[in-house]
Write an enzyme that holds these catalytic residues in place. Structure first.
Site, PDB file in Angstrom:
ATOM      1  N   GLU A 156      25.816 -48.130 -48.093  1.00  0.00           N
ATOM      2  CA  GLU A 156      25.491 -48.499 -46.869  1.00  0.00           C
ATOM      3  C   GLU A 156      24.139 -47.665 -46.340  1.00  0.00           C
ATOM      4  OE1 GLU A 156      27.117 -47.207 -42.568  1.00  0.00           O
ATOM      5  OE2 GLU A 156      28.730 -48.184 -43.738  1.00  0.00           O
ATOM      6  N   CYS A 198      26.223 -45.459 -37.409  1.00  0.00           N
ATOM      7  CA  CYS A 198      25.529 -46.443 -38.278  1.00  0.00           C
ATOM      8  C   CYS A 198      25.412 -47.918 -37.569  1.00  0.00           C
ATOM      9  CB  CYS A 198      26.129 -46.725 -39.654  1.00  0.00           C
ATOM     10  SG  CYS A 198      27.899 -47.053 -39.705  1.00  0.00           S
TER      11      CYS A 198
END
Length: 503
Positions: free
Chosen positions: A260, A297
């Site tokens: 990620e 995020c």
């Protein structure tokens, strides 16, 4: 009490080289630094453990996940204390994150106990079929082997030592070697103590879990290149993740890298919604943008609105809300500096205006807000790059057509959001097919910060949001990353895995 050592296959091991933690407050601690020799030792122990742990009954693995959760809860106050010192995150945030960490361990335990992760299929034999008989074929998912996990800077619990990647791999039946993040080594060690206690309590092979702290770049490189490691879970920067991804692909035996990496999580405020409640949306955006000093995020860094009075109301409300947000402590000095550098880069871009900014010093950060036009945004790809922290960019579009052009030009995202009312449905129908190709999660009338740990959640997306668009790092589907399908043809039931022997 902190040991300041690595946990390698049940033993707390020191090293000649050490490093000091850099806490936001409180006392710094000395920790042994990792090296490639420790990586090799941990990977070999993980491979040895796989032959028992990988084939253990699901109830036994579920019991292990629940035991880890119990041991983390037992150390809860101490984990919260040192986590707060190391990261500067508020204690209430850390308590909530600990609950998320133990909650996902227990959720995964329930999921594997039910067998839902195995995707069992059976094509019964058809011996009389013409022109050729069909054999008996049974399929189930099997664990892939030892997995490497890199801890995240921004989630010292939920995405680190016993966080989502570790929990998913252990649920799948894969021993784990964790590369701890140097931003919170004390927190990582305490969680490793909890995992170690669960291993000992249940009498599991000690190689089922290892933690390696700190070290230079060669430690991470040795981990992803070790021939016994069969997959990697990573949460971090685009640059670092891409380098490790390339190493995984260049191995003699390439392995999957579930990284990620980065996302700006754009919001599209459609005309009727902006007209009816633009001020409310602007205030909500400011809250999401600055939550946790913007160190999520899923931080929604870009808001696309139509130029005009409704867009101005949205912007004014966001500005007012951001003005009430004081300086917040960032996770590390390096992250704070990168945030200042990112803000400076946006500020110096032609065609961008600063709406609010401040002098950020040391480890503290205050929000920035900029605006630009859709035309300028589409012309400069750098404006769509993530700035990790509380920085927002308002993009003013002249029409829904221009909004659609922005959507088509987006890189891969973790999330995209539509703020809409019923009158916006025609525009939303145009945008939705585009946005679902760009992101793993598409929201309506909400804000993406806050990721539910559940069976239907997807936390991933096309590159560069993640390196594998078909996977998620949150939710029960994340377990499937560390499994692979195996078909058994005409296999005697007496030697088949118990789960499919009776089909």
């Amino acid at each position: 009490m902190l040991k300041g050592k690595h946990l390698i296959a049940g033993e707390w091991v020191g090293a000649d080289e050490t490093f000091r933690s850099e806490p936001a407050s409180g006392e710094a601690h000395v920790f042994a630094a990792g090296n490639p020799a420790l990586v090799d030792r941990a990977a070999r122990a993980a491979e040895e453990a796989f032959w028992t742990y990988g084939y253990a009954p699901h109830p036994a693995r579920a019991a292990f996940l629940r035991a880890i959760a119990e041991e983390i809860d037992r150390l809860g106050d101490e984990i919260t204390r040192i986590g707060h010192e190391e990261t500067g995150l508020p204690e209430a945030r850390l308590v909530g994150e600990r609950g998320r960490t133990t909650g996902q361990l227990r959720l995964f335990a329930d999921h594997i106990e039910s067998g839902d992760h195995l995707d069992i299929r059976h094509d019964a034999a058809l011996p009389d079929r013409q022109p050729a008989p069909r054999p008996d074929i049974r399929l189930m998912q099997r664990p892939i082997g030892p997995v490497a996990v890199f801890g995240a800077s921004n989630f010292p619990l939920a995405f680190s030592t016993a966080g989502g990647d570790t929990a998913a791999a252990l649920a799948a039946g894969c021993p784990v070697v964790v590369k701890g993040h140097s931003a919170h080594p004390g927190t990582g060690e305490l969680v490793a103590q909890a995992v170690d206690a669960a291993v000992r309590r249940l009498g599991l092979h000690p190689g089922t879990f290892s933690l390696i702290q700190g070290g230079r770049r060669d430690v991470g490189e040795a981990l992803v290149q070790h021939p016994l490691i069969k997959a990697v879970g990573f949460t971090g920067s685009l640059r670092g993740g891409r380098a490790l991804f390339d190493l995984c692909a260049a191995r003699p035996e390439p392995i999957p890298f579930f990284g990620e990496l980065g996302s700006v999580n754009p919001m599209f405020v459609l005309p009727a919604a902006a007209r009816a409640r633009g001020a409310e949306i602007g205030k909500g955006w400011a809250g999401s943008l600055t939550m946790g000093a913007g160190q999520f995020c899923t931080n929604p860094g870009i808001a696309v609105v139509l130029d005009g009075p409704d867009g101005e109301r949205f912007k004014a409300s966001a500005l007012e809300a951001l003005g009430a947000v004081g300086p917040q402590t960032m996770l590390t000095d390096g992250i704070a500096q990168a945030f200042r550098d990112g803000a400076r880069r946006v500020e110096q871009t032609g065609g961008v205006s600063e709406l609010t900014g401040t002098a950020c010093n040391g480890r503290a950060a205050s929000p920035y807000l900029f605006e630009t036009t859709a035309e300028r945004f589409l012309a400069d790809d750098a404006l769509s790059e993530e700035v990790f922290g509380p920085l927002g960019l308002v993009v003013k579009a002249r029409s829904v057509d221009e909004m659609e052009a922005i959507a088509r030009g987006l890189h891969g995202q973790l999330t995209t959001t539509l703020h809409l009312d019923e009158a916006d449905y025609p525009a939303a129908r145009r945008l939705l097919p585009i946005l679902e190709r760009k992101a793993g999660r598409v929201l309506a009338n909400g804000f993406p910060t806050g990721v539910e740990v559940s069976s239907a959640m997807v936390h991933g997306g096309p590159y560069p949001a993640s390196t594998n668009f078909g996977a998620t790092s949150v939710g029960t589907l994340s377990i499937r990353r560390f499994l692979r399908p195996v078909s058994y043809q005409n296999m005697p039931a007496a030697i088949l895995p118990d789960e499919i022997a009776a089909l």
